[in-house]
Design a protein around this motif. Structure first.
Motif, PDB file in Angstrom:
ATOM      1  N   TRP B  52      21.714  37.403  38.590  1.00 43.34           N
ATOM      2  CA  TRP B  52      23.342  37.742  38.855  1.00 43.34           C
ATOM      3  C   TRP B  52      23.275  38.889  39.985  1.00 43.34           C
ATOM      4  O   TRP B  52      22.830  39.768  39.871  1.00 43.34           O
ATOM      5  N   LEU B  53      24.214  38.442  40.912  1.00 45.57           N
ATOM      6  CA  LEU B  53      24.270  39.076  42.214  1.00 45.57           C
ATOM      7  C   LEU B  53      25.663  39.356  42.523  1.00 45.57           C
ATOM      8  O   LEU B  53      26.596  38.624  42.430  1.00 45.57           O
ATOM      9  N   PHE B  54      25.862  40.782  43.260  1.00 44.96           N
ATOM     10  CA  PHE B  54      27.332  41.055  43.575  1.00 44.96           C
ATOM     11  C   PHE B  54      27.650  40.331  44.540  1.00 44.96           C
ATOM     12  O   PHE B  54      26.865  40.195  45.477  1.00 44.96           O
ATOM     13  N   VAL B  55      28.957  39.685  44.655  1.00 46.63           N
ATOM     14  CA  VAL B  55      29.530  39.153  45.890  1.00 46.63           C
ATOM     15  C   VAL B  55      30.687  39.987  46.659  1.00 46.63           C
ATOM     16  O   VAL B  55      30.427  40.301  47.637  1.00 46.63           O
ATOM     17  N   ALA B  56      31.475  40.525  45.788  1.00 44.50           N
ATOM     18  CA  ALA B  56      32.517  41.304  46.472  1.00 44.50           C
ATOM     19  C   ALA B  56      33.561  42.061  45.364  1.00 44.50           C
ATOM     20  O   ALA B  56      33.477  41.602  44.103  1.00 44.50           O
ATOM     21  N   ARG B  57      34.441  42.572  45.650  1.00 46.93           N
ATOM     22  CA  ARG B  57      35.691  43.235  44.750  1.00 46.93           C
ATOM     23  C   ARG B  57      36.369  41.973  44.352  1.00 46.93           C
ATOM     24  O   ARG B  57      36.862  41.243  45.530  1.00 46.93           O
ATOM     25  N   ALA B  58      36.617  41.648  43.305  1.00 41.42           N
ATOM     26  CA  ALA B  58      37.358  40.621  43.025  1.00 41.42           C
ATOM     27  C   ALA B  58      38.988  40.665  43.608  1.00 41.42           C
ATOM     28  O   ALA B  58      39.261  39.693  44.286  1.00 41.42           O
ATOM     29  N   ASP B  59      39.490  41.884  44.028  1.00 44.80           N
ATOM     30  CA  ASP B  59      40.768  41.788  44.424  1.00 44.80           C
ATOM     31  C   ASP B  59      40.900  41.805  45.927  1.00 44.80           C
ATOM     32  O   ASP B  59      41.801  41.852  46.662  1.00 44.80           O
ATOM     33  N   GLY B  86      43.683  37.187  37.573  1.00 41.95           N
ATOM     34  CA  GLY B  86      42.639  38.286  37.456  1.00 41.95           C
ATOM     35  C   GLY B  86      41.374  37.910  36.675  1.00 41.95           C
ATOM     36  O   GLY B  86      40.612  38.688  36.340  1.00 41.95           O
ATOM     37  N   LYS B  87      41.298  36.612  36.024  1.00 40.63           N
ATOM     38  CA  LYS B  87      39.933  36.465  35.340  1.00 40.63           C
ATOM     39  C   LYS B  87      39.127  35.828  36.412  1.00 40.63           C
ATOM     40  O   LYS B  87      39.491  35.095  37.544  1.00 40.63           O
ATOM     41  N   ILE B 148      33.125  38.518  36.286  1.00 39.91           N
ATOM     42  CA  ILE B 148      33.757  39.554  36.981  1.00 39.91           C
ATOM     43  C   ILE B 148      33.483  40.651  35.854  1.00 39.91           C
ATOM     44  O   ILE B 148      33.637  40.637  34.700  1.00 39.91           O
ATOM     45  N   GLU B 149      32.981  41.806  36.370  1.00 33.52           N
ATOM     46  CA  GLU B 149      32.621  43.072  35.586  1.00 33.52           C
ATOM     47  C   GLU B 149      33.229  44.357  36.379  1.00 33.52           C
ATOM     48  O   GLU B 149      32.793  44.291  37.340  1.00 33.52           O
ATOM     49  N   SER B 150      33.961  44.883  35.571  1.00 33.23           N
ATOM     50  CA  SER B 150      34.609  46.140  36.184  1.00 33.23           C
ATOM     51  C   SER B 150      35.397  45.881  37.517  1.00 33.23           C
ATOM     52  O   SER B 150      35.010  46.767  38.512  1.00 33.23           O
TER      53      SER B 150
END
Lengths: 349, 195
Positions: B52-59, B86-87, B148-150
Protein backbone atom coordinates in the motif's frame (compact mmCIF):
# COMPACT_ATOMS: atom_id res chain seq x y z
CA UNK A 1 45.07 -51.62 -39.08
CA UNK A 2 43.88 -55.22 -39.00
CA UNK A 3 44.59 -55.36 -35.27
CA UNK A 4 42.50 -52.25 -34.70
CA UNK A 5 39.57 -53.62 -36.76
CA UNK A 6 39.74 -56.90 -34.85
CA UNK A 7 39.87 -55.03 -31.53
CA UNK A 8 36.76 -53.03 -32.46
CA UNK A 9 34.91 -56.08 -33.82
CA UNK A 10 35.52 -57.98 -30.59
CA UNK A 11 33.81 -55.17 -28.69
CA UNK A 12 31.15 -54.23 -31.29
CA UNK A 13 30.22 -57.63 -32.71
CA UNK A 14 28.58 -56.61 -35.98
CA UNK A 15 29.91 -56.79 -39.53
CA UNK A 16 29.40 -54.24 -42.28
CA UNK A 17 27.03 -56.59 -44.10
CA UNK A 18 24.96 -57.15 -40.96
CA UNK A 19 24.77 -53.39 -40.37
CA UNK A 20 23.62 -52.86 -43.97
CA UNK A 21 21.03 -55.60 -43.56
CA UNK A 22 19.79 -53.98 -40.35
CA UNK A 23 19.46 -50.46 -41.75
CA UNK A 24 18.57 -51.30 -45.31
CA UNK A 25 14.86 -51.00 -45.77
CA UNK A 26 13.16 -51.26 -49.16
CA UNK A 27 11.81 -47.80 -49.94
CA UNK A 28 8.78 -47.46 -52.29
CA UNK A 29 9.60 -45.98 -55.68
CA UNK A 30 7.40 -42.92 -55.20
CA UNK A 31 9.96 -41.62 -52.69
CA UNK A 32 12.15 -40.72 -55.65
CA UNK A 33 9.94 -37.66 -56.02
CA UNK A 34 11.55 -34.67 -54.31
CA UNK A 35 8.46 -33.58 -52.40
CA UNK A 36 8.58 -36.87 -50.52
CA UNK A 37 11.78 -35.63 -48.84
CA UNK A 38 9.74 -33.30 -46.65
CA UNK A 39 9.92 -35.70 -43.70
CA UNK A 40 13.71 -35.80 -43.68
CA UNK A 41 13.99 -32.02 -44.17
CA UNK A 42 12.71 -30.96 -40.72
CA UNK A 43 14.83 -33.71 -39.15
CA UNK A 44 17.91 -32.31 -40.88
CA UNK A 45 16.98 -28.76 -39.83
CA UNK A 46 16.47 -29.97 -36.25
CA UNK A 47 20.10 -31.10 -36.21
CA UNK A 48 21.14 -27.68 -37.56
CA UNK A 49 19.13 -26.08 -34.74
CA UNK A 50 20.81 -28.19 -32.09
CA UNK A 51 24.31 -27.39 -33.37
CA UNK A 52 23.70 -23.63 -33.81
CA UNK A 53 21.69 -23.52 -30.57
CA UNK A 54 24.59 -25.00 -28.59
CA UNK A 55 26.91 -22.39 -30.14
CA UNK A 56 24.51 -19.56 -29.22
CA UNK A 57 24.19 -20.87 -25.65
CA UNK A 58 27.92 -20.27 -25.12
CA UNK A 59 27.19 -16.53 -24.99
CA UNK A 60 23.49 -16.20 -24.22
CA UNK A 61 22.55 -15.11 -20.66
CA UNK A 62 18.94 -15.73 -19.69
CA UNK A 63 17.93 -12.89 -17.41
CA UNK A 64 16.08 -9.62 -18.09
CA UNK A 65 19.19 -7.57 -17.24
CA UNK A 66 21.52 -9.44 -19.57
CA UNK A 67 19.54 -11.26 -22.28
CA UNK A 68 19.22 -8.43 -24.80
CA UNK A 69 22.84 -7.35 -24.33
CA UNK A 70 24.10 -10.94 -24.75
CA UNK A 71 22.15 -11.33 -28.01
CA UNK A 72 23.51 -7.96 -29.17
CA UNK A 73 27.03 -9.19 -28.34
CA UNK A 74 26.46 -12.38 -30.35
CA UNK A 75 25.06 -10.40 -33.28
CA UNK A 76 27.52 -7.53 -33.34
CA UNK A 77 30.75 -8.54 -31.61
CA UNK A 78 31.31 -12.32 -31.45
CA UNK A 79 33.20 -13.65 -34.48
CA UNK A 80 30.64 -14.97 -36.95
CA UNK A 81 28.02 -14.53 -34.23
CA UNK A 82 25.68 -12.82 -36.69
CA UNK A 83 26.02 -15.82 -39.01
CA UNK A 84 25.36 -18.45 -36.33
CA UNK A 85 22.33 -16.52 -35.05
CA UNK A 86 21.02 -15.99 -38.59
CA UNK A 87 21.42 -19.70 -39.38
CA UNK A 88 19.48 -20.51 -36.20
CA UNK A 89 16.73 -18.06 -37.09
CA UNK A 90 16.37 -19.14 -40.72
CA UNK A 91 16.60 -22.84 -39.89
CA UNK A 92 13.73 -22.30 -37.43
CA UNK A 93 11.65 -20.60 -40.14
CA UNK A 94 12.38 -23.35 -42.68
CA UNK A 95 11.77 -26.04 -40.08
CA UNK A 96 8.28 -24.72 -39.31
CA UNK A 97 7.57 -24.39 -43.05
CA UNK A 98 8.81 -27.90 -43.85
CA UNK A 99 6.91 -29.48 -40.93
CA UNK A 100 3.71 -27.81 -42.19
CA UNK A 101 4.41 -28.91 -45.79
CA UNK A 102 5.23 -32.45 -44.60
CA UNK A 103 1.96 -32.59 -42.73
CA UNK A 104 0.03 -31.29 -45.74
CA UNK A 105 1.67 -33.95 -47.91
CA UNK A 106 0.79 -36.70 -45.42
CA UNK A 107 -2.76 -35.35 -45.20
CA UNK A 108 -3.47 -35.06 -48.91
CA UNK A 109 -1.94 -38.45 -49.74
CA UNK A 110 -4.00 -40.09 -46.96
CA UNK A 111 -0.85 -41.52 -45.36
CA UNK A 112 -2.35 -41.09 -41.87
CA UNK A 113 -4.99 -43.78 -42.38
CA UNK A 114 -5.10 -47.15 -40.63
CA UNK A 115 -2.71 -48.47 -39.29
CA UNK A 116 -0.78 -45.19 -39.08
CA UNK A 117 -3.14 -43.17 -36.84
CA UNK A 118 -0.74 -43.14 -33.88
CA UNK A 119 2.12 -41.88 -36.04
CA UNK A 120 -0.09 -39.03 -37.29
CA UNK A 121 -0.77 -38.08 -33.66
CA UNK A 122 2.95 -38.20 -32.87
CA UNK A 123 3.46 -35.96 -35.90
CA UNK A 124 0.88 -33.55 -34.48
CA UNK A 125 2.79 -33.52 -31.18
CA UNK A 126 5.95 -32.71 -33.15
CA UNK A 127 4.15 -29.86 -34.94
CA UNK A 128 2.99 -28.39 -31.61
CA UNK A 129 6.51 -28.83 -30.16
CA UNK A 130 8.05 -27.13 -33.22
CA UNK A 131 5.71 -24.14 -32.89
CA UNK A 132 6.33 -23.95 -29.12
CA UNK A 133 10.10 -24.07 -29.63
CA UNK A 134 9.69 -21.24 -32.16
CA UNK A 135 7.62 -19.24 -29.68
CA UNK A 136 10.00 -19.74 -26.73
CA UNK A 137 12.93 -19.03 -29.08
CA UNK A 138 11.92 -15.55 -30.07
CA UNK A 139 10.96 -14.82 -26.47
CA UNK A 140 14.63 -15.20 -25.49
CA UNK A 141 15.93 -12.17 -27.39
CA UNK A 142 14.11 -9.95 -24.87
CA UNK A 143 13.15 -7.37 -27.44
CA UNK A 144 9.67 -5.83 -27.56
CA UNK A 145 8.23 -8.68 -29.61
CA UNK A 146 9.77 -11.21 -27.19
CA UNK A 147 8.24 -9.64 -24.11
CA UNK A 148 4.76 -8.98 -25.48
CA UNK A 149 4.67 -12.29 -27.33
CA UNK A 150 5.43 -14.10 -24.06
CA UNK A 151 2.84 -12.03 -22.18
CA UNK A 152 0.12 -12.71 -24.76
CA UNK A 153 1.08 -16.40 -24.98
CA UNK A 154 0.86 -16.84 -21.21
CA UNK A 155 -2.50 -15.08 -21.11
CA UNK A 156 -3.78 -17.35 -23.90
CA UNK A 157 -2.84 -20.29 -21.66
CA UNK A 158 -4.69 -18.53 -18.83
CA UNK A 159 -7.85 -18.48 -20.95
CA UNK A 160 -8.03 -22.28 -21.03
CA UNK A 161 -10.75 -23.40 -18.60
CA UNK A 162 -9.78 -25.22 -15.37
CA UNK A 163 -6.02 -25.67 -15.92
CA UNK A 164 -5.29 -22.33 -17.62
CA UNK A 165 -4.35 -20.40 -14.49
CA UNK A 166 -1.97 -23.15 -13.38
CA UNK A 167 -0.35 -23.31 -16.83
CA UNK A 168 0.18 -19.54 -16.86
CA UNK A 169 1.77 -19.59 -13.40
CA UNK A 170 4.04 -22.46 -14.36
CA UNK A 171 5.07 -20.74 -17.58
CA UNK A 172 5.73 -17.29 -16.10
CA UNK A 173 6.83 -18.45 -12.62
CA UNK A 174 4.28 -16.00 -11.21
CA UNK A 175 1.16 -14.01 -11.95
CA UNK A 176 2.93 -11.94 -14.58
CA UNK A 177 6.27 -11.67 -16.37
CA UNK A 178 9.00 -11.38 -13.73
CA UNK A 179 12.73 -11.89 -13.15
CA UNK A 180 12.32 -15.68 -13.05
CA UNK A 181 10.35 -15.97 -16.32
CA UNK A 182 13.13 -15.79 -18.90
CA UNK A 183 15.15 -18.68 -17.45
CA UNK A 184 12.03 -20.88 -17.73
CA UNK A 185 11.63 -19.98 -21.39
CA UNK A 186 15.31 -20.73 -21.95
CA UNK A 187 15.09 -24.14 -20.30
CA UNK A 188 11.94 -25.01 -22.22
CA UNK A 189 13.56 -23.87 -25.48
CA UNK A 190 17.00 -25.41 -25.02
CA UNK A 191 16.42 -28.53 -22.90
CA UNK A 192 12.87 -29.68 -22.20
CA UNK A 193 11.31 -29.34 -25.66
CA UNK A 194 14.34 -30.57 -27.67
CA UNK A 195 14.57 -33.67 -25.43
CA UNK A 196 10.86 -34.30 -25.91
CA UNK A 197 11.29 -33.84 -29.67
CA UNK A 198 14.21 -36.29 -29.83
CA UNK A 199 12.03 -38.91 -28.10
CA UNK A 200 9.04 -38.17 -30.38
CA UNK A 201 11.21 -38.28 -33.53
CA UNK A 202 12.68 -41.63 -32.40
CA UNK A 203 9.19 -43.10 -31.91
CA UNK A 204 7.99 -41.53 -35.20
CA UNK A 205 10.85 -43.09 -37.18
CA UNK A 206 10.55 -46.43 -35.36
CA UNK A 207 6.87 -46.65 -36.27
CA UNK A 208 7.68 -45.80 -39.90
CA UNK A 209 10.28 -48.59 -39.90
CA UNK A 210 7.86 -51.07 -38.30
CA UNK A 211 4.93 -50.25 -40.59
CA UNK A 212 6.91 -49.33 -43.69
CA UNK A 213 6.31 -46.25 -45.79
CA UNK A 214 2.81 -45.94 -47.26
CA UNK A 215 2.87 -46.92 -50.90
CA UNK A 216 1.64 -44.12 -53.09
CA UNK A 217 0.87 -44.97 -56.70
CA UNK A 218 0.22 -42.22 -59.21
CA UNK A 219 -2.68 -43.51 -61.32
CA UNK A 220 -1.25 -41.80 -64.43
CA UNK A 221 2.13 -43.56 -64.15
CA UNK A 222 1.53 -46.72 -62.09
CA UNK A 223 4.46 -48.58 -63.62
CA UNK A 224 6.82 -45.83 -62.40
CA UNK A 225 5.68 -46.07 -58.78
CA UNK A 226 5.37 -49.82 -58.28
CA UNK A 227 8.33 -51.59 -56.69
CA UNK A 228 11.00 -50.34 -54.36
CA UNK A 229 14.65 -49.34 -54.12
CA UNK A 230 17.27 -49.54 -51.38
CA UNK A 231 17.36 -47.09 -48.50
CA UNK A 232 21.14 -47.45 -48.36
CA UNK A 233 22.75 -45.90 -50.29
CA UNK A 234 20.10 -44.71 -52.81
CA UNK A 235 17.63 -42.90 -50.56
CA UNK A 236 20.41 -41.73 -48.22
CA UNK A 237 22.08 -40.00 -51.19
CA UNK A 238 18.79 -38.24 -51.99
CA UNK A 239 18.58 -37.03 -48.37
CA UNK A 240 22.22 -35.89 -48.48
CA UNK A 241 21.59 -33.89 -51.64
CA UNK A 242 18.54 -32.37 -49.92
CA UNK A 243 20.74 -31.49 -46.90
CA UNK A 244 23.24 -29.77 -49.18
CA UNK A 245 20.51 -27.76 -50.87
CA UNK A 246 19.16 -26.73 -47.43
CA UNK A 247 22.63 -25.59 -46.30
CA UNK A 248 23.06 -23.52 -49.47
CA UNK A 249 19.61 -21.99 -48.92
CA UNK A 250 20.30 -21.29 -45.23
CA UNK A 251 23.67 -19.71 -45.96
CA UNK A 252 22.21 -17.54 -48.70
CA UNK A 253 19.28 -16.37 -46.58
CA UNK A 254 21.52 -15.74 -43.55
CA UNK A 255 23.92 -13.65 -45.62
CA UNK A 256 21.35 -11.65 -47.55
CA UNK A 257 18.81 -11.27 -44.74
CA UNK A 258 20.71 -11.67 -41.45
CA UNK A 259 18.89 -11.75 -38.10
CA UNK A 260 18.41 -8.26 -36.73
CA UNK A 261 17.35 -6.91 -33.34
CA UNK A 262 14.26 -4.90 -32.52
CA UNK A 263 14.01 -2.39 -29.68
CA UNK A 264 14.67 -3.84 -26.20
CA UNK A 265 11.71 -5.03 -24.14
CA UNK A 266 9.75 -2.27 -22.41
CA UNK A 267 7.29 -3.88 -20.00
CA UNK A 268 5.37 -0.61 -19.74
CA UNK A 269 4.72 0.12 -23.40
CA UNK A 270 3.20 -2.19 -25.95
CA UNK A 271 4.36 -1.01 -29.40
CA UNK A 272 1.73 0.65 -31.59
CA UNK A 273 2.15 -2.10 -34.19
CA UNK A 274 2.99 -5.57 -32.90
CA UNK A 275 3.04 -8.86 -34.79
CA UNK A 276 4.25 -12.32 -33.84
CA UNK A 277 6.36 -14.52 -36.15
CA UNK A 278 4.56 -15.38 -39.42
CA UNK A 279 3.58 -18.87 -38.28
CA UNK A 280 1.39 -17.39 -35.55
CA UNK A 281 -0.39 -14.90 -37.83
CA UNK A 282 -3.38 -17.27 -38.11
CA UNK A 283 -3.86 -17.50 -34.34
CA UNK A 284 -3.19 -13.78 -33.92
CA UNK A 285 -5.91 -12.84 -36.45
CA UNK A 286 -8.26 -15.42 -34.93
CA UNK A 287 -7.79 -13.77 -31.52
CA UNK A 288 -8.81 -10.43 -33.02
CA UNK A 289 -11.95 -11.87 -34.57
CA UNK A 290 -13.46 -13.46 -31.46
CA UNK A 291 -13.60 -12.71 -27.74
CA UNK A 292 -10.80 -14.21 -25.63
CA UNK A 293 -12.41 -17.41 -24.35
CA UNK A 294 -14.31 -18.14 -27.60
CA UNK A 295 -11.12 -17.70 -29.65
CA UNK A 296 -9.00 -19.84 -27.32
CA UNK A 297 -11.59 -22.63 -27.04
CA UNK A 298 -12.20 -22.71 -30.79
CA UNK A 299 -8.43 -22.81 -31.47
CA UNK A 300 -8.11 -25.68 -29.00
CA UNK A 301 -11.00 -27.47 -30.69
CA UNK A 302 -9.38 -27.09 -34.13
CA UNK A 303 -6.06 -28.48 -32.86
CA UNK A 304 -7.89 -31.37 -31.16
CA UNK A 305 -9.80 -32.12 -34.39
CA UNK A 306 -6.51 -32.20 -36.32
CA UNK A 307 -5.08 -34.51 -33.67
CA UNK A 308 -7.86 -37.11 -33.95
CA UNK A 309 -8.43 -36.55 -37.68
CA UNK A 310 -7.60 -40.17 -38.75
CA UNK A 311 -10.55 -41.40 -36.69
CA UNK A 312 -12.92 -38.69 -37.98
CA UNK A 313 -11.78 -39.49 -41.52
CA UNK A 314 -12.42 -43.22 -40.97
CA UNK A 315 -15.93 -42.39 -39.80
CA UNK A 316 -16.57 -40.14 -42.83
CA UNK A 317 -15.22 -42.82 -45.20
CA UNK A 318 -17.49 -45.43 -43.65
CA UNK A 319 -20.55 -43.18 -43.77
CA UNK A 320 -19.96 -41.64 -47.19
CA UNK A 321 -17.57 -43.90 -49.13
CA UNK A 322 -15.64 -42.31 -52.02
CA UNK A 323 -16.94 -38.84 -51.11
CA UNK A 324 -13.35 -37.49 -50.78
CA UNK A 325 -14.68 -35.38 -47.88
CA UNK A 326 -11.24 -35.22 -46.24
CA UNK A 327 -9.72 -33.72 -49.40
CA UNK A 328 -12.36 -30.97 -49.58
CA UNK A 329 -12.11 -30.25 -45.86
CA UNK A 330 -8.32 -30.12 -46.23
CA UNK A 331 -8.55 -27.67 -49.13
CA UNK A 332 -10.95 -25.39 -47.24
CA UNK A 333 -8.78 -25.56 -44.09
CA UNK A 334 -5.58 -24.79 -46.00
CA UNK A 335 -7.19 -21.86 -47.83
CA UNK A 336 -8.49 -20.53 -44.51
CA UNK A 337 -5.02 -20.70 -42.95
CA UNK A 338 -3.45 -18.99 -45.98
CA UNK A 339 -6.23 -16.37 -46.06
CA UNK A 340 -5.97 -15.46 -42.37
CA UNK A 341 -2.15 -15.36 -42.59
CA UNK A 342 -2.23 -13.01 -45.59
CA UNK A 343 -4.91 -10.85 -43.94
CA UNK A 344 -2.79 -10.43 -40.79
CA UNK A 345 0.31 -9.74 -42.91
CA UNK A 346 -1.43 -7.09 -44.97
CA UNK A 347 -2.84 -4.85 -42.21
CA UNK A 348 -1.33 -2.97 -39.27
CA UNK A 349 -4.11 -3.77 -36.80
CA UNK B 1 -14.56 -75.56 -7.35
CA UNK B 2 -11.64 -76.55 -5.18
CA UNK B 3 -8.07 -75.42 -5.66
CA UNK B 4 -6.28 -78.58 -6.76
CA UNK B 5 -2.82 -77.03 -6.93
CA UNK B 6 -0.31 -78.21 -4.32
CA UNK B 7 -0.22 -75.96 -1.19
CA UNK B 8 3.40 -74.82 -1.89
CA UNK B 9 2.36 -73.50 -5.30
CA UNK B 10 -0.65 -71.63 -3.87
CA UNK B 11 1.57 -70.11 -1.17
CA UNK B 12 4.13 -69.12 -3.76
CA UNK B 13 1.41 -67.48 -5.91
CA UNK B 14 0.06 -65.54 -2.92
CA UNK B 15 3.56 -64.53 -1.89
CA UNK B 16 4.25 -63.36 -5.45
CA UNK B 17 1.06 -61.31 -5.53
CA UNK B 18 1.84 -59.72 -2.18
CA UNK B 19 5.43 -58.95 -3.13
CA UNK B 20 4.30 -57.52 -6.47
CA UNK B 21 1.62 -55.37 -4.82
CA UNK B 22 4.03 -54.08 -2.20
CA UNK B 23 6.62 -53.30 -4.83
CA UNK B 24 4.07 -51.50 -7.03
CA UNK B 25 2.76 -49.52 -4.04
CA UNK B 26 6.29 -48.60 -2.99
CA UNK B 27 7.29 -47.49 -6.47
CA UNK B 28 4.06 -45.55 -6.94
CA UNK B 29 4.43 -43.79 -3.59
CA UNK B 30 8.10 -42.92 -3.98
CA UNK B 31 7.98 -41.81 -7.61
CA UNK B 32 4.62 -40.11 -7.02
CA UNK B 33 6.08 -38.17 -4.09
CA UNK B 34 9.11 -37.23 -6.18
CA UNK B 35 6.80 -36.04 -8.99
CA UNK B 36 4.64 -34.04 -6.58
CA UNK B 37 7.69 -32.38 -5.01
CA UNK B 38 9.02 -31.56 -8.50
CA UNK B 39 5.70 -30.05 -9.60
CA UNK B 40 5.40 -28.01 -6.38
CA UNK B 41 8.97 -26.80 -6.83
CA UNK B 42 8.16 -25.51 -10.33
CA UNK B 43 4.98 -23.80 -9.15
CA UNK B 44 5.68 -20.26 -7.83
CA UNK B 45 5.76 -20.10 -4.05
CA UNK B 46 3.40 -17.14 -3.74
CA UNK B 47 1.98 -14.07 -5.46
CA UNK B 48 4.28 -11.19 -6.39
CA UNK B 49 5.02 -8.60 -3.69
CA UNK B 50 2.47 -5.80 -3.38
CA UNK B 51 2.32 -2.84 -0.99
CA UNK B 52 0.00 0.00 0.00
CA UNK B 53 1.54 3.27 -1.10
CA UNK B 54 0.57 6.89 -0.56
CA UNK B 55 -0.95 8.67 -3.57
CA UNK B 56 -2.22 12.07 -2.39
CA UNK B 57 -4.45 13.78 0.12
CA UNK B 58 -7.97 12.75 -0.85
CA UNK B 59 -9.30 16.33 -0.83
CA UNK B 60 -6.59 17.48 -3.24
CA UNK B 61 -8.31 15.67 -6.10
CA UNK B 62 -11.38 17.52 -7.39
CA UNK B 63 -14.51 15.74 -8.58
CA UNK B 64 -14.03 14.71 -12.23
CA UNK B 65 -10.26 15.22 -12.12
CA UNK B 66 -7.71 12.46 -12.70
CA UNK B 67 -4.02 11.94 -12.07
CA UNK B 68 -1.40 9.74 -13.62
CA UNK B 69 0.34 7.64 -10.99
CA UNK B 70 3.55 5.73 -11.61
CA UNK B 71 4.05 2.72 -9.33
CA UNK B 72 7.51 1.55 -8.15
CA UNK B 73 7.41 -1.20 -10.79
CA UNK B 74 6.90 1.53 -13.36
CA UNK B 75 3.27 0.73 -14.10
CA UNK B 76 1.13 3.69 -15.09
CA UNK B 77 -2.18 3.97 -13.24
CA UNK B 78 -4.96 6.45 -14.00
CA UNK B 79 -6.62 7.53 -10.74
CA UNK B 80 -9.85 9.49 -11.13
CA UNK B 81 -12.36 10.97 -8.68
CA UNK B 82 -16.02 10.37 -9.56
CA UNK B 83 -17.90 11.64 -6.50
CA UNK B 84 -17.74 13.86 -3.43
CA UNK B 85 -18.93 11.57 -0.62
CA UNK B 86 -15.44 11.58 0.86
CA UNK B 87 -15.35 7.79 0.81
CA UNK B 88 -12.97 5.56 -1.11
CA UNK B 89 -15.80 4.65 -3.54
CA UNK B 90 -15.39 8.14 -5.04
CA UNK B 91 -12.08 7.04 -6.56
CA UNK B 92 -11.09 4.56 -9.25
CA UNK B 93 -7.56 3.48 -10.15
CA UNK B 94 -7.48 2.07 -13.67
CA UNK B 95 -4.74 -0.31 -14.65
CA UNK B 96 -3.20 0.12 -18.09
CA UNK B 97 -3.09 -3.68 -18.54
CA UNK B 98 -5.61 -4.89 -21.11
CA UNK B 99 -7.90 -7.57 -19.61
CA UNK B 100 -7.91 -9.47 -22.92
CA UNK B 101 -4.35 -10.83 -23.11
CA UNK B 102 -2.26 -8.55 -20.92
CA UNK B 103 -0.83 -5.93 -23.32
CA UNK B 104 -0.52 -2.28 -22.25
CA UNK B 105 -3.24 0.10 -23.42
CA UNK B 106 -2.43 3.71 -24.21
CA UNK B 107 -4.59 6.79 -24.20
CA UNK B 108 -5.65 8.16 -27.60
CA UNK B 109 -6.55 11.79 -26.96
CA UNK B 110 -8.01 12.24 -30.48
CA UNK B 111 -10.52 9.41 -30.02
CA UNK B 112 -10.91 9.92 -26.24
CA UNK B 113 -10.30 6.23 -25.60
CA UNK B 114 -7.77 3.73 -24.34
CA UNK B 115 -6.45 1.56 -27.19
CA UNK B 116 -4.77 -1.84 -27.00
CA UNK B 117 -2.47 -2.37 -30.01
CA UNK B 118 -2.31 -6.17 -29.64
CA UNK B 119 -5.84 -7.14 -30.64
CA UNK B 120 -7.55 -3.77 -31.20
CA UNK B 121 -9.40 -3.55 -27.86
CA UNK B 122 -10.80 -0.12 -26.94
CA UNK B 123 -12.07 1.35 -23.64
CA UNK B 124 -13.80 4.58 -22.67
CA UNK B 125 -12.23 6.98 -20.11
CA UNK B 126 -13.94 5.05 -17.29
CA UNK B 127 -12.24 1.85 -18.46
CA UNK B 128 -15.41 0.25 -19.86
CA UNK B 129 -14.95 -1.80 -23.05
CA UNK B 130 -16.15 -0.15 -26.26
CA UNK B 131 -14.67 -2.33 -29.02
CA UNK B 132 -12.66 -5.38 -30.01
CA UNK B 133 -12.43 -8.68 -28.07
CA UNK B 134 -12.82 -6.98 -24.63
CA UNK B 135 -16.21 -5.56 -25.73
CA UNK B 136 -17.36 -9.01 -26.91
CA UNK B 137 -16.33 -10.56 -23.61
CA UNK B 138 -17.43 -7.48 -21.58
CA UNK B 139 -14.00 -7.06 -19.95
CA UNK B 140 -13.35 -3.64 -18.40
CA UNK B 141 -9.87 -2.37 -17.53
CA UNK B 142 -8.86 -3.86 -14.17
CA UNK B 143 -8.74 -1.59 -11.14
CA UNK B 144 -6.21 -1.36 -8.32
CA UNK B 145 -7.48 -1.42 -4.72
CA UNK B 146 -7.59 2.01 -3.01
CA UNK B 147 -8.13 3.04 0.61
CA UNK B 148 -8.40 6.29 2.55
CA UNK B 149 -6.81 6.62 5.97
CA UNK B 150 -6.78 9.90 7.90
CA UNK B 151 -7.79 11.73 4.72
CA UNK B 152 -4.89 10.24 2.74
CA UNK B 153 -5.44 8.16 -0.41
CA UNK B 154 -3.43 4.92 -0.71
CA UNK B 155 -3.13 2.43 -3.56
CA UNK B 156 -2.08 -1.23 -3.48
CA UNK B 157 0.36 -1.91 -6.31
CA UNK B 158 3.07 -4.44 -7.25
CA UNK B 159 6.47 -3.36 -6.05
CA UNK B 160 8.68 -5.85 -7.88
CA UNK B 161 10.54 -4.62 -10.93
CA UNK B 162 11.96 -6.49 -13.90
CA UNK B 163 15.71 -6.89 -13.92
CA UNK B 164 16.11 -4.70 -10.85
CA UNK B 165 15.11 -1.59 -12.82
CA UNK B 166 13.46 1.22 -10.92
CA UNK B 167 10.60 3.40 -12.04
CA UNK B 168 13.12 6.17 -12.52
CA UNK B 169 15.23 4.10 -14.91
CA UNK B 170 12.20 2.93 -16.80
CA UNK B 171 10.84 6.45 -17.09
CA UNK B 172 14.19 8.16 -17.57
CA UNK B 173 13.07 11.02 -15.33
CA UNK B 174 14.48 12.34 -12.04
CA UNK B 175 13.33 10.44 -8.94
CA UNK B 176 10.13 11.59 -7.28
CA UNK B 177 10.15 12.08 -3.49
CA UNK B 178 9.99 8.59 -2.06
CA UNK B 179 9.66 5.28 -3.85
CA UNK B 180 6.29 4.93 -5.51
CA UNK B 181 5.20 8.42 -4.61
CA UNK B 182 4.45 10.15 -7.86
CA UNK B 183 1.36 12.07 -6.99
CA UNK B 184 1.49 14.29 -10.08
CA UNK B 185 -1.75 16.12 -9.28
CA UNK B 186 -3.74 18.27 -11.68
CA UNK B 187 -4.44 18.01 -15.40
CA UNK B 188 -1.14 19.67 -16.41
CA UNK B 189 0.74 16.90 -14.73
CA UNK B 190 -0.77 14.12 -16.80
CA UNK B 191 1.19 14.88 -19.92
CA UNK B 192 -2.03 15.14 -21.89
CA UNK B 193 -2.57 11.44 -21.51
CA UNK B 194 -5.82 11.53 -19.66
CA UNK B 195 -9.07 13.30 -20.36
Amino acid sequence: MGVLVRWIQERVPITGDELRELTNEPVPNHLKRWWFCLGGTPAYLFVVQIVTGILLAFYYQASPETAYESVRYITEEASFGWFVRSLHKWAATLMVASVILHQLRVYFTGAYRKPREINWMIGMCLLVCTLTVGFTGYSLVYEQLSFWGATVGANIADGVPVVGGLAKQLLLAGEEYNDRTLSRFFLLHAAVLPTLMVILIAVHVTLIRLQGVTEFVDEKHPEKDRGSFNFFPDHLYTELIMGLVIMILLTTLSTILPATMGPPADPLTTPEVIKPEWFFYVAFRWLKLFSGTAAILSLGFIVFTMFVWPFIDAFLEKRWPRSEASVWIGIVGTLLIIGLTLWEAAVEH
Amino acid sequence: MSDERPPEETDSGRRGLMTGSLMAAGLLTSYGAAGAIGARYLFPSGPGKRAWLFVARADELADGASVSYRSPSGQRVAIARQGLSGKVEDFVALSSTCPHLGCQVHWEAVNARFFCPCHNGTFDPAGLPTGGPPKEANQALPQFPLKIESGLLYIEVPVETLGGATAMQLDDTPPSPGAGHDPCLGPDCCGGELA
